[in-house]
Design an enzyme around this catalytic site. Structure first.
Site, PDB file in Angstrom:
ATOM      1  N   LYS A 242      -2.170  -1.546  -3.754  1.00 52.49           N
ATOM      2  CA  LYS A 242      -3.013  -0.347  -3.722  1.00 52.49           C
ATOM      3  C   LYS A 242      -2.120   0.880  -3.819  1.00 52.49           C
ATOM      4  O   LYS A 242      -1.135   0.953  -3.088  1.00 52.49           O
ATOM      5  CB  LYS A 242      -3.811  -0.320  -2.423  1.00 52.49           C
TER       6      LYS A 242
ATOM      7  N   LYS B 224       0.860  -1.184   0.000  1.00 52.78           N
ATOM      8  CA  LYS B 224       0.000   0.000   0.000  1.00 52.78           C
ATOM      9  C   LYS B 224       0.895   1.232   0.000  1.00 52.78           C
ATOM     10  O   LYS B 224       1.661   1.454   0.938  1.00 52.78           O
ATOM     11  CB  LYS B 224      -0.920   0.005   1.218  1.00 52.78           C
TER      12      LYS B 224
END
Length: 333
Positions: free
Chosen positions: A257, A203
């Site tokens: 992400k 992320k």
């Protein structure tokens, strides 16, 4: 395998299979279907609420009863799971984010309502403190520092409460070191051996999260930024180390992400580990496509489907997206 053409032009014409629609479909190397989607839903407490989110045209904050209707729609469209995220106003936030492990929280009440109405749809629970802290960070904070080990205990409590409420997939998005192992041990200790963990393994500290922070009420309260725990967008090898650690700690699947700016990471993770790999098409990606379409700068439906296809082509097994319902309807057409 030797991939060089065995023949050359004019005997070989690569345009030949592209001439007809049926042939293009027959030769397609990558396919998407509603089964590839997890529908990202923003929740808001109340009843009969469908509140537009200015930064995300077409996305609404939904009260629990409306989220049940969304789950029923997802079921009818062939979408296998929902990913739920809560809006919390400033009055509901505290320094310690205690609402995260409240068994009667918005997330838990909504999960129970959905499971009562649509028991066979999957539910994914975000695990992090940013919707609940008054500083907007994913962990506990002291003197401006985000505390790693102290946060783990809270995340474990949050995960157990969510598992009891009916969530099927626990998805820690906080990026604290060691959280997957701690959560796995906590869930197993409470008899939740069959609850999945999908780790936000890679992320990144991205600019593409802005509309989401507005959607959950964090935009106005976030103090500083999240670069001390989310990944540097410049790094690729580090993502593989993060994924390896999360898999070793017990993650059933991993996530990259954001999405479109990190397709290389998706491809590297899938090639290196062969593990179930998911990607989150985040709010900023959604908003860019919607805004450009509303201005007539591109064909919104085609751009939506092309972006989703790109994730599958890169190696993703599934996609968390705000486009899920729209994409499923488009694919039906």
């Amino acid at each position: 395998m030797n991939k060089r053409p065995l023949a050359r032009y004019p005997a070989l014409r690569l345009r030949r299979p592209r001439i007809s629609d049926w042939s293009r479909r027959l030769y397609a190397e990558t396919h998407i279907s509603p089964s590839d989607f997890l529908w990202a839903i923003i929740l808001k407490d109340g009843k009969d609420i469908r509140e537009p989110i200015d930064a995300m045209p077409g996305v609404f904050r939904l009260s629990p009863d409306q989220a049940v209707k969304a789950a029923q729609e997802a079921k009818s469209l062939g979408i296998p799971a929902l990913a739920l995220f809560p809006y919390t106003d400033a009055d509901g936030r505290t320094p310690g984010g205690e609402e995260a492990f409240n068994p009667d929280s918005l997330m838990c009440r909504t999960a129970k309502a959905i499971k009562d109405a649509v028991p066979d749809i999957g539910l994914m629970a975000d695990v992090a403190l940013d919707p609940y802290t008054d500083h907007g960070h994913d962990g506990l904070m002291r003197d401006g520092e985000i505390l790693n080990d102290e946060t783990l205990e809270i995340l474990v409590r949050q995960s157990i409460v969510q598992a009891r409420a009916g969530f099927d997939i626990i998805t820690p998005s906080d990026m604290m070191d060691g959280r997957v192992g701690a959560i796995r041990a906590g869930l197993d200790g409470e008899g939740f051996q069959n609850i999945q963990i999908m780790a936000y393994a890679a992320k990144y500290a991205s600019a593409f999260y802005g509309p989401y922070r507005e959607a959950i009420g964090s935009a106005g309260v976030l103090k500083g930024d999240k670069r001390t725990y989310q990944m540097n967008p410049a790094n690729s090898d580090e993502a593989l180390r993060e994924v390896a650690l999360d898999l070793a700690e017990g993650a059933d699947s991993v996530m990259v992400k954001p999405g479109l700016a990190y397709l290389d990471i998706v491809a590297r993770v899938k090639e290196e580990f062969g593990a179930p790999t998911f990607v989150f098409q985040v709010s900023g990606e959604y908003a860019m496509i919607k805004a450009a379409a509303q201005n007539g700068w591109l064909d919104g439906e085609r751009a939506m489907l092309e972006s989703l296809l790109a994730f599958k082509r890169a190696g993703a097994n599934g996609i968390i997206t705000y486009f899920a319902a729209d994409a499923a309807k488009a694919l039906q057409r």
